[in-house]
Design a protein around this motif. Structure first.
Motif, PDB file in Angstrom:
ATOM      1  N   ILE A  58     -19.173   9.724  -8.203  1.00  0.00           N
ATOM      2  CA  ILE A  58     -17.900  10.432  -8.344  1.00  0.00           C
ATOM      3  C   ILE A  58     -18.203  11.887  -8.669  1.00  0.00           C
ATOM      4  O   ILE A  58     -18.924  12.192  -9.613  1.00  0.00           O
ATOM      5  CB  ILE A  58     -17.034   9.810  -9.449  1.00  0.00           C
ATOM      6  CG1 ILE A  58     -16.700   8.370  -9.087  1.00  0.00           C
ATOM      7  CG2 ILE A  58     -15.762  10.609  -9.645  1.00  0.00           C
ATOM      8  CD1 ILE A  58     -15.931   7.638 -10.137  1.00  0.00           C
ATOM      9  N   THR A  59     -17.665  12.775  -7.856  1.00  0.00           N
ATOM     10  CA  THR A  59     -17.828  14.208  -8.088  1.00  0.00           C
ATOM     11  C   THR A  59     -16.445  14.836  -8.249  1.00  0.00           C
ATOM     12  O   THR A  59     -15.458  14.333  -7.718  1.00  0.00           O
ATOM     13  CB  THR A  59     -18.563  14.896  -6.919  1.00  0.00           C
ATOM     14  OG1 THR A  59     -17.822  14.684  -5.715  1.00  0.00           O
ATOM     15  CG2 THR A  59     -19.964  14.343  -6.749  1.00  0.00           C
ATOM     16  N   PHE A  65     -13.561  27.179  -8.297  1.00  0.00           N
ATOM     17  CA  PHE A  65     -14.333  26.739  -9.454  1.00  0.00           C
ATOM     18  C   PHE A  65     -13.503  26.405 -10.693  1.00  0.00           C
ATOM     19  O   PHE A  65     -14.048  25.937 -11.677  1.00  0.00           O
ATOM     20  CB  PHE A  65     -15.409  27.767  -9.819  1.00  0.00           C
ATOM     21  CG  PHE A  65     -16.365  28.023  -8.703  1.00  0.00           C
ATOM     22  CD1 PHE A  65     -17.288  27.071  -8.323  1.00  0.00           C
ATOM     23  CD2 PHE A  65     -16.318  29.216  -8.005  1.00  0.00           C
ATOM     24  CE1 PHE A  65     -18.162  27.316  -7.285  1.00  0.00           C
ATOM     25  CE2 PHE A  65     -17.188  29.465  -6.964  1.00  0.00           C
ATOM     26  CZ  PHE A  65     -18.114  28.509  -6.595  1.00  0.00           C
ATOM     27  N   ILE A  66     -12.179  26.655 -10.705  1.00  0.00           N
ATOM     28  CA  ILE A  66     -11.386  26.300 -11.890  1.00  0.00           C
ATOM     29  C   ILE A  66     -10.039  25.665 -11.551  1.00  0.00           C
ATOM     30  O   ILE A  66      -9.484  24.935 -12.356  1.00  0.00           O
ATOM     31  CB  ILE A  66     -11.147  27.526 -12.803  1.00  0.00           C
ATOM     32  CG1 ILE A  66     -10.566  28.693 -12.014  1.00  0.00           C
ATOM     33  CG2 ILE A  66     -12.400  27.925 -13.522  1.00  0.00           C
ATOM     34  CD1 ILE A  66     -10.186  29.886 -12.872  1.00  0.00           C
ATOM     35  N   PHE A  67      -9.495  25.901 -10.378  1.00  0.00           N
ATOM     36  CA  PHE A  67      -8.160  25.435 -10.048  1.00  0.00           C
ATOM     37  C   PHE A  67      -8.194  24.087  -9.315  1.00  0.00           C
ATOM     38  O   PHE A  67      -9.133  23.785  -8.593  1.00  0.00           O
ATOM     39  CB  PHE A  67      -7.423  26.453  -9.161  1.00  0.00           C
ATOM     40  CG  PHE A  67      -7.238  27.789  -9.805  1.00  0.00           C
ATOM     41  CD1 PHE A  67      -6.393  27.944 -10.890  1.00  0.00           C
ATOM     42  CD2 PHE A  67      -7.901  28.898  -9.322  1.00  0.00           C
ATOM     43  CE1 PHE A  67      -6.226  29.175 -11.483  1.00  0.00           C
ATOM     44  CE2 PHE A  67      -7.735  30.138  -9.901  1.00  0.00           C
ATOM     45  CZ  PHE A  67      -6.894  30.283 -10.991  1.00  0.00           C
ATOM     46  N   LEU A  68      -7.155  23.339  -9.489  1.00  0.00           N
ATOM     47  CA  LEU A  68      -6.886  22.099  -8.756  1.00  0.00           C
ATOM     48  C   LEU A  68      -8.079  21.135  -8.710  1.00  0.00           C
ATOM     49  O   LEU A  68      -8.634  20.853  -7.650  1.00  0.00           O
ATOM     50  CB  LEU A  68      -6.433  22.412  -7.326  1.00  0.00           C
ATOM     51  CG  LEU A  68      -5.201  23.293  -7.174  1.00  0.00           C
ATOM     52  CD1 LEU A  68      -5.029  23.703  -5.734  1.00  0.00           C
ATOM     53  CD2 LEU A  68      -3.975  22.585  -7.691  1.00  0.00           C
ATOM     54  N   PRO A  69      -8.474  20.601  -9.854  1.00  0.00           N
ATOM     55  CA  PRO A  69      -9.589  19.642  -9.815  1.00  0.00           C
ATOM     56  C   PRO A  69      -9.155  18.320  -9.178  1.00  0.00           C
ATOM     57  O   PRO A  69      -8.032  17.860  -9.359  1.00  0.00           O
ATOM     58  CB  PRO A  69      -9.931  19.453 -11.284  1.00  0.00           C
ATOM     59  CG  PRO A  69      -8.671  19.742 -12.004  1.00  0.00           C
ATOM     60  CD  PRO A  69      -7.961  20.796 -11.196  1.00  0.00           C
ATOM     61  N   ARG A  70     -10.053  17.729  -8.386  1.00  0.00           N
ATOM     62  CA  ARG A  70      -9.813  16.409  -7.822  1.00  0.00           C
ATOM     63  C   ARG A  70     -11.125  15.643  -7.788  1.00  0.00           C
ATOM     64  O   ARG A  70     -12.198  16.227  -7.620  1.00  0.00           O
ATOM     65  CB  ARG A  70      -9.189  16.483  -6.432  1.00  0.00           C
ATOM     66  CG  ARG A  70     -10.095  17.013  -5.380  1.00  0.00           C
ATOM     67  CD  ARG A  70      -9.459  16.933  -4.021  1.00  0.00           C
ATOM     68  NE  ARG A  70     -10.380  17.527  -3.042  1.00  0.00           N
ATOM     69  CZ  ARG A  70     -10.145  17.591  -1.777  1.00  0.00           C
ATOM     70  NH1 ARG A  70      -9.032  17.117  -1.288  1.00  0.00           N
ATOM     71  NH2 ARG A  70     -11.017  18.135  -0.959  1.00  0.00           N
ATOM     72  N   LYS A  71     -11.027  14.355  -7.944  1.00  0.00           N
ATOM     73  CA  LYS A  71     -12.219  13.501  -7.954  1.00  0.00           C
ATOM     74  C   LYS A  71     -12.435  12.928  -6.560  1.00  0.00           C
ATOM     75  O   LYS A  71     -11.493  12.491  -5.905  1.00  0.00           O
ATOM     76  CB  LYS A  71     -12.066  12.389  -8.969  1.00  0.00           C
ATOM     77  CG  LYS A  71     -11.983  12.917 -10.381  1.00  0.00           C
ATOM     78  CD  LYS A  71     -12.085  11.814 -11.372  1.00  0.00           C
ATOM     79  CE  LYS A  71     -11.853  12.346 -12.765  1.00  0.00           C
ATOM     80  NZ  LYS A  71     -12.997  12.796 -13.423  1.00  0.00           N
TER      81      LYS A  71
END
Length: 98
Positions: A58-59, A65-71
């Protein structure tokens, strides 16, 4: 003329879902069997499948580099497939020249 042989082939596959990783691994079986033999293959039939390793990675991806994180998950599987290979041994065929 026609002969049967049983082999164990180790294959691996990778994909973004469990089904795709498993399908990618199974699609490698024919390629591995043909690479190990110089005979004419008639049929390759899987007899048994054993899982050697199954890994889920899982990444976290981010926009700028900071907005909208998703796995994001990546599945990696390694299998030992026992196959029954039906083939014609070409070394036993005698050709006559004309």
């Amino acid at each position: 003329m026609k002969q049967n042989q049983q082999q164990i082939v180790r294959v691996s596959g990778q994909g973004d879902s469990k089904q795709r990783a498993f399908a990618n691994a199974l699609s490698q079986v024919q390629k591995q069997v043909l690479k190990n033999s110089s005979n004419m293959m008639l049929r390759i039939e899987p007899l048994n499948i054993q899982i050697v390793s199954a890994i889920k990675k899982i990444t976290t991806e981010r926009f700028l580099f900071i907005f909208l994180p998703r796995k994001k998950a990546i599945y990696d599987i390694t299998l030992d497939v026992a196959v029954d290979v039906c083939f014609v041994d070409l070394s036993h065929i005698e050709f006559t020249s004309q």
